[in-house]
Design an enzyme around this catalytic site. Structure first.
Site, PDB file in Angstrom:
ATOM      1  N   HIS A 207       0.883  -1.168   0.000  1.00 23.90           N
ATOM      2  CA  HIS A 207       0.000   0.000   0.000  1.00 23.90           C
ATOM      3  C   HIS A 207       0.921   1.219   0.000  1.00 23.90           C
ATOM      4  O   HIS A 207       1.380   1.671   1.041  1.00 23.90           O
ATOM      5  CB  HIS A 207      -0.886   0.022   1.249  1.00 23.90           C
ATOM      6  CG  HIS A 207      -2.000  -0.954   1.208  1.00 23.90           C
ATOM      7  ND1 HIS A 207      -1.812  -2.307   1.117  1.00 23.90           N
ATOM      8  CD2 HIS A 207      -3.348  -0.768   1.236  1.00 23.90           C
ATOM      9  CE1 HIS A 207      -2.993  -2.916   1.104  1.00 23.90           C
ATOM     10  NE2 HIS A 207      -3.933  -2.003   1.177  1.00 23.90           N
ATOM     11  N   ASP A 305     -11.030  -2.815  -3.426  1.00 20.17           N
ATOM     12  CA  ASP A 305     -10.731  -2.129  -2.170  1.00 20.17           C
ATOM     13  C   ASP A 305     -12.035  -1.861  -1.418  1.00 20.17           C
ATOM     14  O   ASP A 305     -12.245  -0.780  -0.867  1.00 20.17           O
ATOM     15  CB  ASP A 305      -9.961  -0.829  -2.415  1.00 20.17           C
ATOM     16  CG  ASP A 305      -9.340  -0.261  -1.142  1.00 20.17           C
ATOM     17  OD1 ASP A 305      -9.419  -0.928  -0.087  1.00 20.17           O
ATOM     18  OD2 ASP A 305      -8.795   0.863  -1.194  1.00 20.17           O
ATOM     19  N   HIS A 309     -18.313   1.431   5.470  1.00 20.33           N
ATOM     20  CA  HIS A 309     -18.452   2.265   6.672  1.00 20.33           C
ATOM     21  C   HIS A 309     -19.922   2.438   6.980  1.00 20.33           C
ATOM     22  O   HIS A 309     -20.770   2.430   6.081  1.00 20.33           O
ATOM     23  CB  HIS A 309     -17.801   3.637   6.470  1.00 20.33           C
ATOM     24  CG  HIS A 309     -16.317   3.600   6.409  1.00 20.33           C
ATOM     25  ND1 HIS A 309     -15.516   3.281   7.492  1.00 20.33           N
ATOM     26  CD2 HIS A 309     -15.453   3.838   5.384  1.00 20.33           C
ATOM     27  CE1 HIS A 309     -14.240   3.319   7.128  1.00 20.33           C
ATOM     28  NE2 HIS A 309     -14.174   3.648   5.858  1.00 20.33           N
TER      29      HIS A 309
END
Length: 435
Positions: A207, A305, A309
């Site tokens: 990353h 990805d 949330h």
């Protein structure tokens, strides 16, 4: 259990070109592939019209009178190897209010995915065999989607002490290592991790943050250590140039991007928390570079990805919202609409980016429609147009950057080891709302 998939356009990059045909599946294994006799209408393999052509009815597989045989008529639809996502966040353990392994697997199946790789930024972090076993046990009780773990590089993702990779490899444990959402700042620690990964045959998932700077650094460390290096969510023109140059020089490196990086730009953010992710959306030049890199192979794979949330966390001013967007249920449709229909990739090239190449990166025998292999498949109506968000997501969360976008490509069925784990017609009446 035996069933047949008739009349579909079989799109497998390992074949010379897509072809109209039928599949026979017995006990979870593909046992026959029967090309269908076609009427004169040509089957085009290089555009969005690849599904066209007709099949004479007497060349479907006849199962009349056989009560124990189930059939799916895939006429007019694509039949592809099950999609594989190298980069998801299922949040469990620790953040189950955002997503858990069960809801994540349901979301994956609704998106045509038969395998996903979970990143380690859970709580506790995936840095011990116990956490790996916990996730695998949860996944085994799920809907059949394969869930593989990517372990942390350092304990607690603190960038200091390396994790016991050997311990996490026991019983099929981890498929790679990553610091996820972070970069190991200490170059000596990262080099040590890469050398250990090389020794154990593990892939290092980088990353890179800041992206171009760390891409340059990690390419140099990979050359020194000889490890397999994979870059996550590449989004910048400068990073792509570095990766392309490294590949031209013979370095064994792979890289992925995500749909939002070739479908959106920073100009479209306009304070929308659902368009806040890390790395952030780039410029038009970055987006063009991503699309070109997908076309020329610099970028090997498309990953989501997927980062759920809770609605309350995204219902705040942009600057206060957490990074991350969901993507499992929209990935194929966005990719097909923005890449295949736009003439950037052929159907086979798209399937390669979303199934075959991820399987190759993982070193597994998936991503193929072939006699003797497990029947991991997706059946897709590429002519179905719909609005993202018009139906509830299977994910617990709804933080998609594509809400309101009209796309083509509805996942009709997802099949794992010969079992139907997603049937859009059956699911439409029982989908739960996001939150």
């Amino acid at each position: 259990m035996k069933f047949c998939i008739n009349n579909g356009l079989i799109v497998d990059p390992h074949q010379a070109s897509p072809f109209l045909g039928n599949l026979v599946i017995e006990n979870g294994i593909i046992t026959e592939i029967v090309p269908a006799k076609q009427n004169p209408a040509a089957v085009q393999s290089d555009s969005e019209t690849a599904h066209e052509g007709t099949i004479e009815d007497n060349h479907t597989i006849d199962v009349s009178g056989k009560a124990d045989v189930h059939t799916i008529d895939a006429r007019g639809n694509w039949v592809v190897p099950g999609l594989i996502d190298l980069h998801v966040h299922f949040r469990e353990p620790g953040f189950e209010y955002k997503e858990d392994i069960q809801s994540g697997c349901e979301s994956a199946a609704a998106g045509g995915f038969t395998m996903v790789c979970c990143m380690p930024n859970t709580s506790p972090v995936i840095d011990t065999p116990e956490v790996v076993r916990f996730i695998r046990k949860k996944a085994d009780a799920g809907n059949g989607v394969d869930v593989s773990c990517i372990g942390a590089i350092s304990k607690g993702q603190d960038g200091i002490e390396l994790v016991d990779y050997e311990g996490m490899l026991v019983d099929g444990g981890i498929c790679g290592i990553s610091e996820d959402g972070k970069t190991v700042a200490d170059e000596s620690v990262m080099l040590e991790a890469m050398k250990k990964a090389k020794e154990l045959g593990l892939t290092v998932y980088s990353h890179a943050e800041p992206e171009a700077e760390i891409v340059k650094r990690d390419l140099a460390l990979a050359k020194q250590s000889g490890c397999r290096l994979h870059f996550c969510h590449i989004s910048e023109k400068a990073s792509i140039a570095l990766i392309r140059h490294a590949k031209e020089g013979g370095l064994a490196v792979t890289a992925e991007t995500a749909p939002h990086y070739f479908a959106l730009t920073s100009e479209e953010v306009q304070g929308d928390p659902n368009k806040k992710m890390n790395p952030p959306l780039g410029t038009k030049a970055d987006r063009e570079a991503v699309m070109q890199a997908l076309r020329d192979g610099t970028l090997d794979a498309i990953a989501t990805d997927h980062a759920p949330h809770h609605i309350n966390e995204k219902s705040v001013p942009y600057e206060l919202a957490p990074n991350g967007v969901i993507g499992l249920e929209t990935s194929f449709a966005i990719s097909y609409t923005k890449l295949v229909r736009a003439g950037i990739l052929t159907p086979a090239e798209l399937v390669k980016k979303m199934s075959c190449k991820p399987a190759e990166i993982l070193g597994i025998h998936s991503g193929r429609i072939e006699i003797g292999r497990p029947a991991d498949l997706a059946i897709i109506d590429v002519e179905a147009e719909y609005e993202i968000g018009s139906e509830p997501f299977r994910s617990k969360s709804a933080n998609s950057p594509f809400l309101g976008e009209r796309v083509f490509g509805r996942i009709l069925y997802t099949i794992k080891d010969g079992a139907v784990i997603w049937n859009a017609s059956e699911a439409s009446g029982c989908m739960k709302s996001g939150g």
